[in-house]
Scaffold this active site. Sequence first.
Site, PDB file in Angstrom:
ATOM      1  N   ALA A 282       1.704   2.480  -4.062  1.00 35.97           N
ATOM      2  CA  ALA A 282       2.616   2.389  -4.986  1.00 35.97           C
ATOM      3  C   ALA A 282       3.634   1.289  -4.988  1.00 35.97           C
ATOM      4  O   ALA A 282       3.993   0.794  -6.212  1.00 35.97           O
ATOM      5  CB  ALA A 282       3.747   3.486  -5.021  1.00 35.97           C
ATOM      6  N   GLY A 283       3.843   0.491  -3.778  1.00 35.12           N
ATOM      7  CA  GLY A 283       4.553  -0.542  -3.872  1.00 35.12           C
ATOM      8  C   GLY A 283       4.226  -1.901  -4.617  1.00 35.12           C
ATOM      9  O   GLY A 283       3.046  -1.962  -4.635  1.00 35.12           O
ATOM     10  N   PRO A 284       5.157  -2.542  -5.131  1.00 31.99           N
ATOM     11  CA  PRO A 284       6.593  -2.428  -5.269  1.00 31.99           C
ATOM     12  C   PRO A 284       7.165  -1.563  -6.535  1.00 31.99           C
ATOM     13  O   PRO A 284       8.414  -1.461  -6.683  1.00 31.99           O
ATOM     14  CB  PRO A 284       7.208  -3.891  -5.486  1.00 31.99           C
ATOM     15  CG  PRO A 284       5.966  -4.568  -6.318  1.00 31.99           C
ATOM     16  CD  PRO A 284       4.903  -3.941  -6.059  1.00 31.99           C
ATOM     17  N   GLY A 285       6.161  -0.932  -7.146  1.00 29.56           N
ATOM     18  CA  GLY A 285       6.531   0.294  -8.199  1.00 29.56           C
ATOM     19  C   GLY A 285       6.378  -0.025  -9.622  1.00 29.56           C
ATOM     20  O   GLY A 285       6.917   0.941 -10.468  1.00 29.56           O
ATOM     21  N   LYS A 287       3.668  -0.171 -11.473  1.00 30.18           N
ATOM     22  CA  LYS A 287       2.703   1.134 -12.163  1.00 30.18           C
ATOM     23  C   LYS A 287       3.154   2.416 -11.894  1.00 30.18           C
ATOM     24  O   LYS A 287       3.032   2.984 -12.734  1.00 30.18           O
ATOM     25  CB  LYS A 287       1.196   0.953 -11.593  1.00 30.18           C
ATOM     26  CG  LYS A 287       0.496  -0.269 -12.017  1.00 30.18           C
ATOM     27  CD  LYS A 287      -0.822  -0.607 -11.212  1.00 30.18           C
ATOM     28  CE  LYS A 287      -1.318  -1.960 -11.525  1.00 30.18           C
ATOM     29  NZ  LYS A 287      -0.841  -3.015 -10.679  1.00 30.18           N
ATOM     30  N   GLU A 306       3.606   4.774  -0.061  1.00 28.34           N
ATOM     31  CA  GLU A 306       4.132   3.512   0.094  1.00 28.34           C
ATOM     32  C   GLU A 306       4.277   3.347   1.770  1.00 28.34           C
ATOM     33  O   GLU A 306       5.359   3.947   2.060  1.00 28.34           O
ATOM     34  CB  GLU A 306       5.119   2.828  -0.665  1.00 28.34           C
ATOM     35  CG  GLU A 306       5.717   1.440  -0.125  1.00 28.34           C
ATOM     36  CD  GLU A 306       4.260   0.364  -0.089  1.00 28.34           C
ATOM     37  OE1 GLU A 306       4.539  -0.352   1.010  1.00 28.34           O
ATOM     38  OE2 GLU A 306       3.676   0.276  -0.950  1.00 28.34           O
ATOM     39  N   ASP A 330       1.038   5.936   5.172  1.00 29.33           N
ATOM     40  CA  ASP A 330      -0.214   5.331   4.794  1.00 29.33           C
ATOM     41  C   ASP A 330      -1.014   5.824   4.151  1.00 29.33           C
ATOM     42  O   ASP A 330      -1.417   6.986   4.252  1.00 29.33           O
ATOM     43  CB  ASP A 330      -0.781   4.977   6.488  1.00 29.33           C
ATOM     44  CG  ASP A 330      -2.045   3.879   6.319  1.00 29.33           C
ATOM     45  OD1 ASP A 330      -2.611   3.944   5.195  1.00 29.33           O
ATOM     46  OD2 ASP A 330      -2.097   3.118   7.110  1.00 29.33           O
ATOM     47  N   ASP A 346      -4.270   1.334  -6.526  1.00 28.72           N
ATOM     48  CA  ASP A 346      -4.007   0.127  -6.883  1.00 28.72           C
ATOM     49  C   ASP A 346      -4.100  -0.742  -5.572  1.00 28.72           C
ATOM     50  O   ASP A 346      -2.869  -1.108  -5.044  1.00 28.72           O
ATOM     51  CB  ASP A 346      -2.833  -0.306  -7.715  1.00 28.72           C
ATOM     52  CG  ASP A 346      -2.535  -1.530  -8.313  1.00 28.72           C
ATOM     53  OD1 ASP A 346      -3.635  -2.153  -8.429  1.00 28.72           O
ATOM     54  OD2 ASP A 346      -1.528  -2.117  -8.074  1.00 28.72           O
ATOM     55  N   CYS A 399      -5.996  -6.637  -8.348  1.00 26.35           N
ATOM     56  CA  CYS A 399      -5.723  -7.635  -9.107  1.00 26.35           C
ATOM     57  C   CYS A 399      -6.578  -9.181  -8.652  1.00 26.35           C
ATOM     58  O   CYS A 399      -5.996  -9.862  -8.209  1.00 26.35           O
ATOM     59  CB  CYS A 399      -4.357  -8.066  -9.298  1.00 26.35           C
ATOM     60  SG  CYS A 399      -3.747  -9.146 -10.280  1.00 26.35           S
TER      61      CYS A 399
END
Length: 459
Positions: A282-285, A287, A306, A330, A346, A399
Amino acid sequence: MTRPAHIRDKAVDPVRAVARDVLRAVRERDSYANLVLPALLRERKITGRDAALATELAYGTCRSAGTLDEIIASAAGRPVADIDGTVLDVLRLGAYQLLRTRIGAHAAVSTSVDLIRSEAGQGPAGFCNAVLRKISQRDEDLWTDELAPTMADDLIGHLAFRYAHPRWIAEVFAEALSTPDAPVRAGELQAALAADDERPLVHLVARPGLISAEELAAATGGDIGAFSPYCVYLPGGDPGALDAVREHLAGVQDEGSQLVARALTVAEIDGPDTGRWLDLCAGPGGKAALVGAVADIDGAHLDAVEPSDHRATLVRQSVDGLPVTVHVADGRSSGLTPGYDRVLVDAPCTGLGSLRRRPEARWRRQPSDVPELVALQRQLLSAALELVRPGGVVVYSTCSPHPAETVGVVESVVADTGARVVDARPFVGVADIGDGPFVQLWPHRQGTDAMFLAALTRP
């Protein structure tokens, strides 16, 4: 006691002093330009056109550094490794102005010499003057003709030099743009590298349930995005100064990332959606915030995982007020109970798809970074498939267009787990996106970061 550079530099141009200090932070401390620059602009009260110029000089020089170094080395008659770092920062800044802006040669050279003289004295200033004057005798095309291989002899090497990319990244782009039946066409590789070498538009995301893209566009003077129903293209200015951003009605997020988050929420699943959704990385948040906003509308709940305490704090800030629970864990062994309807992976990656937004990143990444990341990506995707319920969907994204991080990871995990790949194209809503079942976005095709997206399900 030595005074800070910006205090000693009262006689030099403050805009170029800011750009130089960004370059120094990147070189000395491995800082990120997009984090250092805004703080310096606020600290030194540089705004408006001056801030825009400082941004162009700092980001543009970082983006072009490798190609600039080859030109500087030729003009100086020595490797850049033999040039003092303080001098090299200013030589890069001056060379960028000479070769890649419309700033006059006299202004580019004289302001650079002033920067060096203010810190290092007359000797280094004279060296800087001589090198930059030699660089100014040719434009970028002529330097490319002199230093780069010809297109006939080495297409990838020529384009990598011209568009300021390490050769290995240009090779990755060429491989990703190729098909099993044909290598990439020269024109498309050139277009991909050229688009990646440009400073991109800022993309805003309208928070669902709080503001529409139409309202955000009207409030900011931006244009509604081409693909994401939440996207607005900002023509210029500091997005942090916008009321909608300050009030958390909108955020800064590339349209490609928005499409990935949206794909998770609209993907077809077998059986009822019980509202158990998961963001495993999830980080940094960004999405998580978009998925969480949709979950709020749909009556669902998002668990966000995260492993870093600091980044988990950023996620909590991003999802404040939304039906999202943040877990510091984790993703490979989260301890969460399986049975999720929708899972987003992601995955951490090389970031080769967002180089245009991270100007220094292309010169930091190395091919040796890839194997360790691929191993992590496989583990995370495998863990996601254990957490999703049969008939649910896992959306895997990076990405990066690197085939090892994209198709390679998915095919490997499918072979190991028996998962089934689903055609992801209908979940993205972008026409003419290839044969599927995967989605690969590109700056030169869609104007987004080069996001990869795959959808999988457990039989």
